[in-house]
Scaffold this motif. Structure first.
Motif, mmCIF file in Angstrom:
data_model
loop_
_atom_site.group_PDB
_atom_site.id
_atom_site.type_symbol
_atom_site.label_atom_id
_atom_site.label_comp_id
_atom_site.label_asym_id
_atom_site.label_seq_id
_atom_site.Cartn_x
_atom_site.Cartn_y
_atom_site.Cartn_z
ATOM 1 N N ARG A 278 -98.372 -15.229 -48.104
ATOM 2 C CA ARG A 278 -98.729 -15.667 -46.764
ATOM 3 C C ARG A 278 -97.766 -16.744 -46.287
ATOM 4 O O ARG A 278 -96.878 -17.191 -47.012
ATOM 5 C CB ARG A 278 -100.154 -16.202 -46.750
ATOM 6 N N ARG A 279 -97.971 -17.196 -45.070
ATOM 7 C CA ARG A 279 -97.143 -18.248 -44.486
ATOM 8 C C ARG A 279 -97.301 -19.555 -45.262
ATOM 9 O O ARG A 279 -98.341 -19.771 -45.894
ATOM 10 C CB ARG A 279 -97.528 -18.465 -43.028
ATOM 11 N N GLU B 107 -100.501 -12.241 -40.892
ATOM 12 C CA GLU B 107 -99.407 -12.745 -41.725
ATOM 13 C C GLU B 107 -98.119 -11.966 -41.493
ATOM 14 O O GLU B 107 -97.034 -12.549 -41.436
ATOM 15 C CB GLU B 107 -99.811 -12.675 -43.208
ATOM 16 N N ILE B 108 -98.230 -10.656 -41.337
ATOM 17 C CA ILE B 108 -97.033 -9.844 -41.066
ATOM 18 C C ILE B 108 -96.427 -10.221 -39.719
ATOM 19 O O ILE B 108 -95.201 -10.303 -39.565
ATOM 20 C CB ILE B 108 -97.391 -8.341 -41.125
ATOM 21 N N SER B 109 -97.282 -10.448 -38.731
ATOM 22 C CA SER B 109 -96.782 -10.869 -37.416
ATOM 23 C C SER B 109 -96.058 -12.206 -37.501
ATOM 24 O O SER B 109 -95.031 -12.420 -36.830
ATOM 25 C CB SER B 109 -97.954 -10.965 -36.437
ATOM 26 N N TYR B 110 -96.569 -13.109 -38.338
ATOM 27 C CA TYR B 110 -95.888 -14.397 -38.517
ATOM 28 C C TYR B 110 -94.493 -14.203 -39.112
ATOM 29 O O TYR B 110 -93.516 -14.795 -38.623
ATOM 30 C CB TYR B 110 -96.736 -15.298 -39.425
ATOM 31 N N THR C 276 -92.090 -12.770 -36.612
ATOM 32 C CA THR C 276 -91.607 -13.804 -35.697
ATOM 33 C C THR C 276 -90.504 -14.638 -36.338
ATOM 34 O O THR C 276 -89.504 -14.982 -35.686
ATOM 35 C CB THR C 276 -92.773 -14.714 -35.277
ATOM 36 N N ILE C 277 -90.657 -14.954 -37.603
ATOM 37 C CA ILE C 277 -89.631 -15.739 -38.295
ATOM 38 C C ILE C 277 -88.330 -14.946 -38.396
ATOM 39 O O ILE C 277 -87.235 -15.483 -38.155
ATOM 40 C CB ILE C 277 -90.126 -16.148 -39.691
ATOM 41 N N LEU C 278 -88.436 -13.668 -38.745
ATOM 42 C CA LEU C 278 -87.222 -12.847 -38.891
ATOM 43 C C LEU C 278 -86.566 -12.532 -37.559
ATOM 44 O O LEU C 278 -85.397 -12.129 -37.533
ATOM 45 C CB LEU C 278 -87.576 -11.533 -39.606
#
Length: 649
Positions: A349-350, A129-132, A135-137
């Protein structure tokens, strides 16, 4: 096999050595008590304890951790029952007490495995979730897409929340403005910003959803990182402090457990207190800078109080109390901690798939009727296109693949039907015989040479014509050209000209025959050349079809190599990012993060490596985790980088 599985198997092996030593001591005790009346009772209790210990052992190396319910069920057998005053313990038998402690130790090891496995799984989930969110930021485009995805919810929250004005009456303040009125105010505010040239006000009105979405993403990521730090502290603390003999078996051998200081039992009690203290720790917004030291200090104080209360001597109910602590950990504390982590993940979460793809789905739903009408109106044309494409494919395979293959097979078998032929076999012989007769008749009809000047030898003339010599005909042709009108009227000029045309025809057939012979000698080569285009087109089409609808093995292999390289980079970054202690050892949090990175490394390596390479990779990962010094760990990561560079290109 996981990193945790290796440590659990190592601990279980050491406990099996202790069991063997206890059995040897019990056998000697039974030899001295063979005539006592408690022999049968001790034997039965020993058998029951042996069954419990066996059930608490590692079932397999791939799955060494038992389910929590199974551990609780087995440890319940260690409790005293009203019908059995002494339970599985006996105050007069030291061997039975040691077996009970061994069973409790096995249960503690299994509980440690359950906790570490749970923390590791939750940490990997949090990392995804942190990796997602990272990626968004990392892109304004992704932030804008996220803002668009969550825009309906933001509008709904803003419309559902009333904003009373100070100038409005009390009745109007209770009800929000309508949607049309809000959009009118929004348009007027933007128009005023453009007219006044106030860019800050324009940014506040237009970009506020974008800024709010960015702040929300950062807040969610920070909350997930806080929970991940808590789990990382727990993994590093429990792996390093629970049963420290697993770090260096030579310096701390559990087989020497029968000593005055009861090191073995103290280690078990301290490990249980550490697990209990950590699971009672809740996440805090202040961070976890000294969380490991705080938990360790609290556990040591509780353990010291326990030792003080018992005056330094273990009571006879100590194994039972430890088992009850394990029950509390497995049935209450660990589920509560998992619930807390999962609640945090669910909250931060995402977005769900429905939220992420509501716009494409909405467009599909809005254009569904139009699409169906277009398909319905053009269904006959679409059916013809499909039928034509299928027919073209079948004809292509039949004319350019199957037929050339059949002809090629016939050529290999010397099948006469498949031979290449530019002319019939008897055509040249017939034309040559006709030319010979025409020349002989021409010479005989002219009769110009006298017998003493030119002997008429039919065989000689025939042989010369077969060799291509038409000298008599050419001389007559040259002579008639001097008087072409007379030669034409007499017919000799025309006959000579026609003979030369026949000679040209024979020469052409001879040349064609040579070409035919050349083609026949290279017939197999031409067969392969004719088959090559159909094979290439078929291979390219099948390859494209498999890549489009198949498993995409090549793309997946490249993706796995990238993932393995990024996982090794994450492990190296974990080692060089923190400031190690003066002793050069990672902190508990960093050690836990390294274990998570090692677990990801193992998972990625299992999809690429096999056999000897995978076993060597597991050994390197075990060395990376078991080695304490950061310098040595960096050397191991460097070694893994160049050893397995073949699979990371």
């Amino acid at each position: 096999m996981s990193v945790i599985n290796d440590d659990i198997c190592r601990l279980d092996t050491q406990l099996d050595q202790i069991k063997q030593e206890i059995n040897d001591l019990q056998f000697a005790s039974l030899e001295t008590q063979k005539h006592t009346h408690d022999l049968d009772a001790n034997t039965e209790r020993t058998s029951d304890l042996a069954d419990v210990i066996t059930s608490l052992s590692v079932p397999s190396k791939s799955r060494p951790v038992l389910p929590p319910e199974h551990i609780v069920e087995l440890t319940l057998k260690l409790f005293r029952s009203p019908c059995e005053p002494h339970g599985l313990l006996s105050s007069t038998d030291h061997g039975l007490e040691e077996l009970t402690w061994l069973a409790v130790t096995k249960a503690t090891v299994q509980t440690l495995g359950v906790i570490l496995r749970s923390l590791l799984d939750r940490s990997l989930l949090l990392s995804d979730e942190i990796s997602y969110w990272d990626t968004i930021l990392g892109s304004y485009w992704h932030i804008g897409v996220y803002t668009l995805q969550t825009l309906p919810f933001r509008i709904w929250r803003r419309l559902a929340k009333p904003r009373p004005s100070k100038n409005d009456s009390g009745v109007k303040a209770r009800f929000p403005m309508s949607v049309s009125v809000q959009w009118t105010h929004f348009y007027e505010s933007i128009q005023r910003c453009f007219c006044a040239g106030n860019l800050h006000a324009l940014q506040a009105n237009v970009l506020s959803p974008f800024v709010a979405a960015k702040s929300e993403i950062r807040r969610k990521r920070e909350r997930l990182k806080v929970m991940k730090d808590l789990n990382a502290h727990g993994i590093g603390l429990l792996m390093r402090e629970c049963f420290p003999a697993q770090e260096n078996d030579d310096k701390c051998k559990w087989t020497r457990f029968i000593s005055a200081d009861d090191h073995w039992r103290k280690t078990v009690c301290r490990s249980v207190i550490l697990m209990e203290t950590f699971l009672q720790k809740l996440p805090s917004d202040r961070g976890f800078v000294d969380l490991g030291e705080d938990i360790l200090s609290a556990a040591n104080k509780e353990f010291a109080c326990l030792q003080t209360d018992s005056d330094g001597n273990h009571s006879i109910r100590a194994p039972e109390l430890v088992a009850k602590q394990l029950h509390d950990i497995l049935l209450r504390l660990l589920p509560a901690h998992n619930t807390l982590v999962l609640a945090t993940v669910d909250k931060h979460r995402r977005p769900s798939r429905l939220v992420r793809y509501w716009l494409p789905l909405s467009m599909m739903l809005l254009t569904a009727s139009t699409s169906f009408k277009v398909l319905k109106n053009r269904r006959h044309q679409l059916i013809r296109w499909v039928a034509s494409a299928a027919e073209t494919t079948v004809e292509f395979w039949s004319n350019w693949v199957f037929d050339p293959i059949q002809r090629l097979i016939g050529t290999i078998r010397h099948d006469e039907k498949s031979e290449i032929a530019l002319m019939s076999k008897n055509s040249l012989e017939a034309d040559r015989a006709s030319l010979e007769r025409m020349v002989v008749d021409f010479i005989l009809d002219r009769g110009e040479p006298k017998p003493e000047d030119y002997a008429l030898d039919i065989n000689s003339i025939t042989n010369k014509v077969r060799e291509g010599d038409l000298t008599p005909v050419l001389r007559a042709y040259e002579k008639d050209l001097r008087t072409p009108f007379v030669g034409t009227v007499r017919g000799d000029l025309v006959r000579a000209l026609l003979i030369q045309i026949q000679k040209t025809k024979v020469d052409v057939e001879i040349a064609i025959g040579g070409i035919d012979a050349l083609l026949k000698s290279q017939e197999l080569v031409f067969g392969f050349v004719g088959l090559t285009p159909g094979i290439l087109v078929s291979y390219a089409s099948l390859r494209w079809f498999l890549d489009l609808f198949g498993n995409r093995k090549g793309l997946r292999m490249g993706r796995r190599q990238d993932e393995l390289r990024h996982a090794l980079r994450a492990a190296h970054r974990t080692l060089i990012s923190p400031n190690p202690a003066p002793t050069g050892v990672l902190a508990y949090r960093d050690h836990g993060l390294l274990i998570c990175d090692a677990e990801i490394l193992l998972k990625k390596a299992e999809t690429l490596l096999s056999g000897t390479e995978l076993r060597a990779f597991r050994e390197d990962v075990a060395d990376l985790i078991n080695q304490r010094m950061v310098v040595r760990q960096l050397e191991i990561v460097g070694r893994m980088g160049w050893v397995y560079s073949k699979w990371m290109k």
